[in-house]
Write a protein that holds these residues in place. Structure first.
Motif: not given
Length: 261
Positions: A49-59
């Protein structure tokens, strides 16, 4: 225009799971969701997530034994403790590590030998307990009506019942996960449902897929460009989950996203 979260369980099957984060980011997604994180080291997921600038929205919280047919535990009286352990010992620690603010609590398949009133009472009790347990972490809990064709026997199928349950529990951090694919199959009249429920503040997450094959949203019977305009007009600002099975290569099928942008 709405923003979108790639569902890495269904999208990018041409890549190994941990490589799907990079693929989604390369295609312009800024958020991701998936069914379950528990198979991989949480530190590895957080690094992707950090490396690719992504937000974890849901699981999803642990569903029981998925391979054996479990589809959640929240309504099952005989598995109350398993449901609660899974939330406290697995789901909430993962959410903290991943910076995820939303968890879906799957209701489960209704056993034929247990009265629906008993299942509903268990469900409400577990949801109230879970909402209190998650509140300290600022985590929002979601319940999702799922169509009985894809998931036969699933306890919760309709939007109106989900909203009634959320209102009855009365917890500020319990909301409805509104999947327009499931809504169309069970009820139809999706635009009216959006107008009815989005202003209520009880919807915590939206998901999309083409109907009936669950492919890209530019195929099938739903007019998603119209629905995206409506969702914008209703003031929705969170990323919408793309929970669909690509017809072929995922990136090649993102013409709908490029047109939406």
């Amino acid at each position: 225009m709405p923003r979108f979260a790639a569902n890495l369980t269904l999208m990018y099957p041409e890549h190994a799971f941990l490589d799907r984060f990079a693929a989604a980011a390369a295609d312009g997604f800024t958020a991701v969701e998936y069914l379950f994180p528990y198979e991989w080291p949480v530190a590895e997921l957080a690094d992707r997530l950090r490396t690719h600038g992504l937000v974890q929205q849901l699981f999803n919280a642990p569903p029981g034994d998925w391979a054996a047919g479990d589809r959640g535990l929240a309504c099952l009286p005989q598995r109350r403790e398993e449901f609660r352990r899974g939330l406290v010992e697995q789901a909430l620690p993962c959410a903290r590590a991943l910076g995820c603010r939303r968890l879906h609590l799957m209701a489960g398949v209704a056993p034929a030998d247990i009265a629906r009133d008993t299942l509903r009472a268990t469900y409400l009790d577990n949801l109230a307990w879970a909402a209190q347990a998650a509140a300290a972490d600022g985590v929002e809990l979601l319940i999702e009506p799922i169509n009985p064709r894809d998931m036969p026997g699933y306890f919760l199928n309709r939007q109106d019942e989900a909203h009634a349950i959320v209102q009855e529990v009365g917890a500020a951090n319990l909301k409805v996960q509104m999947d327009l694919y499931h809504c169309q199959i069970v009820e139809g009249d999706v635009a009216t449902k959006l107008r009815q429920y989005l202003p209520s503040g009880r919807v915590g997450h939206l998901q999309i897929a083409g109907v009936p094959e669950r492919h890209e949203p530019d195929t099938g019977e739903l007019n998603y460009p119209y629905l995206f305009d409506l969702i914008d007009a209703l003031g929705w600002t969170q990323p919408i989950g793309c929970e669909y099975r690509p017809r072929a290569g995922t990136s090649a099928g993102l013409g709908w996203l490029r047109r939406a942008r």
